[in-house]
Design an enzyme around this catalytic site. Structure first.
Site, PDB file in Angstrom:
ATOM      1  N   ASN A 193     -10.209  12.337  -4.194  1.00 21.69           N
ATOM      2  CA  ASN A 193     -10.475  13.104  -5.415  1.00 21.69           C
ATOM      3  C   ASN A 193      -9.592  14.342  -5.337  1.00 21.69           C
ATOM      4  O   ASN A 193      -9.914  15.315  -4.650  1.00 21.69           O
ATOM      5  CB  ASN A 193     -11.966  13.480  -5.465  1.00 21.69           C
ATOM      6  CG  ASN A 193     -12.320  14.229  -6.728  1.00 21.69           C
ATOM      7  OD1 ASN A 193     -11.449  14.628  -7.505  1.00 21.69           O
ATOM      8  ND2 ASN A 193     -13.597  14.452  -6.938  1.00 21.69           N
ATOM      9  N   ARG A 206     -10.048   9.154  -8.043  1.00 18.93           N
ATOM     10  CA  ARG A 206     -10.745   9.610  -9.234  1.00 18.93           C
ATOM     11  C   ARG A 206      -9.686  10.153 -10.197  1.00 18.93           C
ATOM     12  O   ARG A 206      -8.860  10.992  -9.821  1.00 18.93           O
ATOM     13  CB  ARG A 206     -11.703  10.732  -8.867  1.00 18.93           C
ATOM     14  CG  ARG A 206     -12.357  11.306 -10.086  1.00 18.93           C
ATOM     15  CD  ARG A 206     -13.103  12.556  -9.782  1.00 18.93           C
ATOM     16  NE  ARG A 206     -13.788  12.993 -10.995  1.00 18.93           N
ATOM     17  CZ  ARG A 206     -14.058  14.255 -11.255  1.00 18.93           C
ATOM     18  NH1 ARG A 206     -13.704  15.204 -10.417  1.00 18.93           N
ATOM     19  NH2 ARG A 206     -14.677  14.581 -12.353  1.00 18.93           N
ATOM     20  N   HIS A 221     -18.005  12.324 -16.537  1.00 20.72           N
ATOM     21  CA  HIS A 221     -19.015  11.985 -15.522  1.00 20.72           C
ATOM     22  C   HIS A 221     -19.378  10.494 -15.571  1.00 20.72           C
ATOM     23  O   HIS A 221     -20.494  10.100 -15.194  1.00 20.72           O
ATOM     24  CB  HIS A 221     -20.336  12.767 -15.730  1.00 20.72           C
ATOM     25  CG  HIS A 221     -20.233  14.238 -15.502  1.00 20.72           C
ATOM     26  ND1 HIS A 221     -20.824  15.158 -16.342  1.00 20.72           N
ATOM     27  CD2 HIS A 221     -19.627  14.950 -14.540  1.00 20.72           C
ATOM     28  CE1 HIS A 221     -20.579  16.372 -15.905  1.00 20.72           C
ATOM     29  NE2 HIS A 221     -19.853  16.279 -14.810  1.00 20.72           N
ATOM     30  N   ARG A 273     -19.843  26.894 -18.309  1.00 26.20           N
ATOM     31  CA  ARG A 273     -19.413  26.455 -19.650  1.00 26.20           C
ATOM     32  C   ARG A 273     -20.542  26.687 -20.642  1.00 26.20           C
ATOM     33  O   ARG A 273     -21.705  26.395 -20.334  1.00 26.20           O
ATOM     34  CB  ARG A 273     -19.034  24.979 -19.651  1.00 26.20           C
ATOM     35  CG  ARG A 273     -17.835  24.678 -18.795  1.00 26.20           C
ATOM     36  CD  ARG A 273     -17.383  23.233 -18.949  1.00 26.20           C
ATOM     37  NE  ARG A 273     -16.571  22.865 -17.822  1.00 26.20           N
ATOM     38  CZ  ARG A 273     -16.780  21.798 -17.054  1.00 26.20           C
ATOM     39  NH1 ARG A 273     -17.763  20.967 -17.321  1.00 26.20           N
ATOM     40  NH2 ARG A 273     -15.997  21.546 -16.042  1.00 26.20           N
TER      41      ARG A 273
END
Ligand code: AMP
Length: 400
Positions: free
Chosen positions: A7, A94, A183, A244
């Site tokens: 990742n 990923r 996700h 966020r």
């Protein structure tokens, strides 16, 4: 089959080496993170099997040196877990944004790399470092097959009514502006686990999965497919997150730029990096927010109320969108661990016949609803790395 999961972020690379026999039979041989790549003070935090974590300081000027250093650690006489790096039969990466090009995981080749590059426009902070991980692996392990696993792929099943915005169709057709969702590996994994736990096939169940981590999103699964999700064109839309802001009146950023003399970059930072729990409570980490609330901070108490309320609204909306729900699943840092937040959220679903099993919830058990509850509530540990490893295993097994 030994599979290395990568990742790759802008200044860090997380890795995990699996030995996969089947989807259910696997072992983790080692995992870690190479951090501060391209910055002074770089190091690799490496954990072998059940041993203590080791921190190894080293110069990591770029992603290729970091990937090379990870490979060396995996065969190192002290920290290593394999004899030779050639034992690694596949590398799974990923990749955040697959746009409309990918509905599932794929073997990496020239065309795939071009498509990931094209989609970098939609995820400028994520896709380029993901590609650096792929390119570095191509240099250090040129003959090993690589697989790209996309965060967006699972949501490509959404119908147009869920993925289109109320803008001209040209904005979609010419500029690719639509809901993508993220996700995906986590939502996919926990929805499957939920179906297994109930003992039914995914297709038979209406499931709402709540990935509540530092980032957060909620997904509705109908007929075994993602039919709506709270993150949108970017990961900014949806619930309140660590930094966020989540859903806003879309005119607000324009208004702020016009009236407060802010540039678009400043507004971007305000919404993506300085928004959410951080803006509301001064803390981005839910554990800290809960601690502050315990000590009586009004900001923290209100921040938690807002966080919970927005999640309740999404769950309610998706239950309506699917004309019902059979299972509500919580996952990721907050969803897996905070019985307090789960209880607060689930309080408002008694109208669906949900009865919380307080003891099971407090113990973070998988099924947290009572036996006589009309619908299930669950807390399921996500494992995105395992999904990447098993997808890579499947694709490489089919190839050979
Ligand atoms: P993740 O992004 O999945 O690693 O989740 C990170 C978030 O989970 C942070 O906001 C953490 O504070 C939160 N978290 C982790 N453990 C707990 C816990 N026991 N209670 C509440 N929040 C937690």
């Amino acid at each position: 089959m030994k599979i290395l999961v990568i990742n790759s972020g802008s200044s860090s690379i997380k890795y995990e080496l699996f030995n996969v026999h089947t989807h259910d039979e696997y072992t983790v041989l080692a995992k870690g993170v190479a951090d501060r790549i391209g910055i002074s003070g770089a190091y690799i935090q490496h954990k072998k099997n059940d041993e203590e974590e080791a921190i190894i300081d080293m110069d990591l000027p770029n992603h290729t040196t970091a990937i090379d250093a990870i490979h060396k650690l995996l065969v190192d006489h002290q920290h290593g877990v394999i004899e030779n790096i050639s034992e690694v039969e596949g590398v799974g990466h990923r990749v955040v944004h697959g746009g409309e090009d990918f509905t599932g995981s794929v073997l990496v080749g020239k065309q795939v790399i071009e498509a990931i590059k094209k989609n970098s426009e939609l995820a400028p902070l994520h896709n380029p470092p993901n590609l650096l991980g792929i390119e570095a692996t191509s240099k250090t392990l040129p003959s090993v097959p690589q697989v790209a696993v996309f965060d967006t792929a699972i949501h490509q099943t959404m119908p147009p009514k869920a993925y289109l915005y109320g803008l001209s169709i040209e904005q979609y057709k010419k500029y690719a502006i639509r809901r993508y969702g993220f996700h995906g590996t986590s939502h996919g994994y926990v929805s499957k686990k939920a179906a297994e736990t109930v003992g039914k096939s995914l297709k038979e169940l209406k499931i709402i999965t709540c990935h509540l981590g530092n980032g957060g999103s909620i997904t509705a699964f109908l007929d075994g497919k993602s039919v709506d999700t709270s993150m949108g064109f970017t990961p900014l839309e949806g619930i309140i997150m660590g930094t966020r802001c989540g859903d806003l009146d879309p005119f607000i950023p324009i208004y702020i730029m016009e009236t407060q003399d802010m540039t678009h970059e400043e507004v971007n930072i305000l919404m993506n990096k300085k928004g959410g729990l951080l803006a509301l409570t001064g803390k981005r980490d839910m554990r800290d927010v809960l601690q502050e609330a315990k000590q009586g901070s009004i900001d923290a108490i209100n921040g938690i109320e807002m966080y919970v309320y927005r999640i309740q609204k999404y769950i309610g909306a998706y239950a309506a969108a699917m004309n019902g729900v059979d299972v509500i699943v919580f996952t990721a840092g907050i969803g897996e661990n905070s019985f307090y937040i789960r209880e607060k959220i689930l309080k408002n679903f008694s109208y669906l016949g949900l009865i919380l099993d307080t003891e099971a919830n407090n113990n973070n058990e998988i099924i947290i609803s009572t036996e006589d509850s009309s619908i299930y509530a669950m807390a399921i540990k996500t494992n995105e790395e395992l999904v990447i490893a098993t997808e890579t295993f499947d694709i490489i097994s089919k190839k050979s």
